[in-house]
Design a protein around this motif. Sequence first.
Motif, PDB file in Angstrom:
ATOM      1  N   SER A  75       8.492 -99.233 -22.565  1.00  0.00           N
ATOM      2  CA  SER A  75       7.189 -99.776 -22.207  1.00  0.00           C
ATOM      3  C   SER A  75       7.185-101.300 -22.294  1.00  0.00           C
ATOM      4  N   VAL A  85       2.772-100.059 -18.468  1.00  0.00           N
ATOM      5  CA  VAL A  85       3.051 -98.630 -18.512  1.00  0.00           C
ATOM      6  C   VAL A  85       2.920 -98.214 -19.975  1.00  0.00           C
ATOM      7  N   LEU A 102       2.691 -93.209 -16.327  1.00  0.00           N
ATOM      8  CA  LEU A 102       2.524 -94.033 -15.131  1.00  0.00           C
ATOM      9  C   LEU A 102       1.339 -93.518 -14.327  1.00  0.00           C
TER      10      LEU A 102
END
Length: 136
Positions: A75, A85, A102
């Motif tokens: 991430s 994300v 996502l």
Amino acid sequence: ARSYVFSTGVHAALAAAVPDSVRLVEAADDARARVRAHRAVLADALPRGRLASSDPSVPVLPIVLGEPARALAVSHALRRRGFFVQAIRPPTVPVGTARLRLVPIATHDEADIAAAAAALSDALSRDDAALEDLGR
């Protein structure tokens, strides 16, 4: 009004907006098609076996990485490249199933999705290589 003080009742302005909102949602076939196409591009960019079982008609792509530290590392790598994300970790998901979440949206364009797919593929490949270096 007194009835709203300790109530979960819907505010009158929100209730008045519902009919227009329903009409907008009903007319959003093109936007839904864009989201499905974006999701497909992102799913295709994933290394084999990374996408958790999910309904392709749902725009969210869950990518199970296992340990929370691993999900956070990927991430953060994506964030450094300009992509938000989220890492989803226990207790939100079961232990051992930390994941990325996502969520493509209709206002992303093809270039946005292609760049995100490339960054995702790269970040996951680097993550796999780091694990192999550790002998896992």
